[in-house]
Design a protein around this motif. Sequence first.
Motif, short mmCIF file in Angstrom:
data_model
loop_
_atom_site.label_atom_id
_atom_site.label_comp_id
_atom_site.label_asym_id
_atom_site.label_seq_id
_atom_site.Cartn_x
_atom_site.Cartn_y
_atom_site.Cartn_z
N HIS A 294 -30.00 11.74 -69.90
CA HIS A 294 -28.89 12.74 -69.48
C HIS A 294 -27.64 12.42 -70.34
O HIS A 294 -27.27 11.19 -70.63
CB HIS A 294 -28.45 12.63 -67.97
N LEU A 295 -26.92 13.53 -70.84
CA LEU A 295 -25.67 13.15 -71.61
C LEU A 295 -24.43 14.13 -71.29
O LEU A 295 -24.71 15.15 -70.62
CB LEU A 295 -26.06 13.64 -73.24
N ALA A 296 -23.23 13.44 -71.38
CA ALA A 296 -22.28 14.24 -71.01
C ALA A 296 -20.96 13.66 -71.62
O ALA A 296 -21.25 12.38 -72.21
CB ALA A 296 -21.89 14.09 -69.46
N THR A 297 -19.92 14.23 -71.57
CA THR A 297 -18.54 13.28 -71.84
C THR A 297 -18.07 12.48 -70.90
O THR A 297 -18.33 12.56 -69.74
CB THR A 297 -17.46 14.45 -72.16
N GLN A 298 -17.38 11.75 -71.27
CA GLN A 298 -17.13 10.46 -70.30
C GLN A 298 -16.01 11.47 -69.23
O GLN A 298 -16.01 10.92 -67.98
CB GLN A 298 -15.99 9.67 -71.04
N GLY A 299 -15.24 12.44 -69.73
CA GLY A 299 -14.53 13.16 -68.73
C GLY A 299 -15.30 13.75 -67.68
O GLY A 299 -14.93 13.53 -66.49
N GLU A 300 -16.10 14.44 -68.02
CA GLU A 300 -17.34 14.97 -67.17
C GLU A 300 -17.91 13.96 -66.04
O GLU A 300 -18.09 14.32 -65.09
CB GLU A 300 -18.10 15.77 -67.87
N PHE A 301 -18.21 12.85 -66.85
CA PHE A 301 -18.93 12.02 -65.83
C PHE A 301 -17.76 11.27 -64.85
O PHE A 301 -18.20 11.23 -63.57
CB PHE A 301 -19.41 10.90 -66.67
N LEU A 302 -16.69 10.94 -65.22
CA LEU A 302 -16.02 10.28 -64.36
C LEU A 302 -15.35 11.28 -63.14
O LEU A 302 -15.26 10.97 -61.87
CB LEU A 302 -14.96 9.63 -65.08
N LEU A 303 -15.11 12.54 -63.53
CA LEU A 303 -14.75 13.47 -62.57
C LEU A 303 -15.80 13.71 -61.54
O LEU A 303 -15.58 13.88 -60.52
CB LEU A 303 -14.25 14.61 -63.57
N ALA A 304 -17.04 13.87 -61.94
CA ALA A 304 -18.21 14.00 -61.46
C ALA A 304 -18.31 12.99 -60.18
O ALA A 304 -18.75 13.21 -59.22
CB ALA A 304 -19.43 14.49 -61.94
#
Length: 361
Positions: A294-304
């Motif tokens: 799975h891939l995401a930006t760091q911002g997306e991941f940390l907020l989630a």
Amino acid sequence: MTALKKRIARLIAASGPISVADYMATCLFDPEDGYYTTREPFGAAGDFTTAPEISQMFGELAAVWLYAAWQALGRPVRPTLAEIGPGRGTLMRDMLRVLSKLDPAFVADASVALIETSPRLREVQKATLTASSIDIAWHESVATLPEAPLLIIGNELFDAIPIRQFVRVGADWRERAIGLDENGDLAFVTGVASLEPGLLPPGAAAAAPGAVFEFAPARTAVMEAIAERIAASGGAGLFFDYGHLVPGIGDTLQALRRHRYEDVLTSPGEADLTSHVDFAALAGAARAHGLDAHLATQGEFLLAMGLLERAGKLGAGGSDNARDKIRAEVERLAGPDAMGTLFKVLAVATAGTRVPFPGAG
């Protein structure tokens, strides 16, 4: 001219140009004068600051993810909790603190491992983790880890692994190398080695003369070693770095010294050399071994993962200055104009494991 620069120039004068990959490896890991073997790169007094050094929240949320992944894997016994490229040990220290509160039995049952090749950095890590009562083992590579379910994390690992660069010359792509100019100084030159067209990204045929394509087989090899271990024993991994989610054309090789960028040929051994990571290639290597990726930006991941909620709890009851500091840390870690979009996240796991991740089903 640095001592290492003089040695590299003498080598080139005697034997001819060297590849960008060989130049990076020498600058970073030379036993006598290499960057990681001689310098303290981390923090305000060093050359760059990593996410775990910015805020404890980064390590806390990473720990929560690894624990959730372990639960999703069916809570296997005697797992290995590992970090590869652990810097000063700050990330592992923060993760162990959180995991010890979440589930002391999990920490007691797990084997904790740090994968580090630098003897100097090992000593730094031991000092950081000295207050921990947990037994920690150091390893040279993934290959020597226990044969057990693996929960592994890496932060800013892949960007420092050497890359090859190829330059568009006519209809061909020729390997970029480091040679000497008429004054005997280091300079980029075009070598004779070429690249198989099948390795180029879509759109490469339209690239302008002189365009650069970066190819990183050594990075893929590291991910393959991790993926092979997870495929054999089960597990999950989480990796943060700056880079791109879609492969493309462009020169991203850069040198960082005292928190400022400089020419990559200026100070061999005294500046950090990195390049952007091709996350699509890493995900492809993991999937080739049967893992989910799975891939995401760091911002997306940390907020989630609850960054804002954690920040709110840390700031509750604190002073205005303390809350301002926490807000600044959140912005730096997840903001679109800071690390939030520049840094990406790759999560890998045994096929079918429902790990928490933005957009994962």
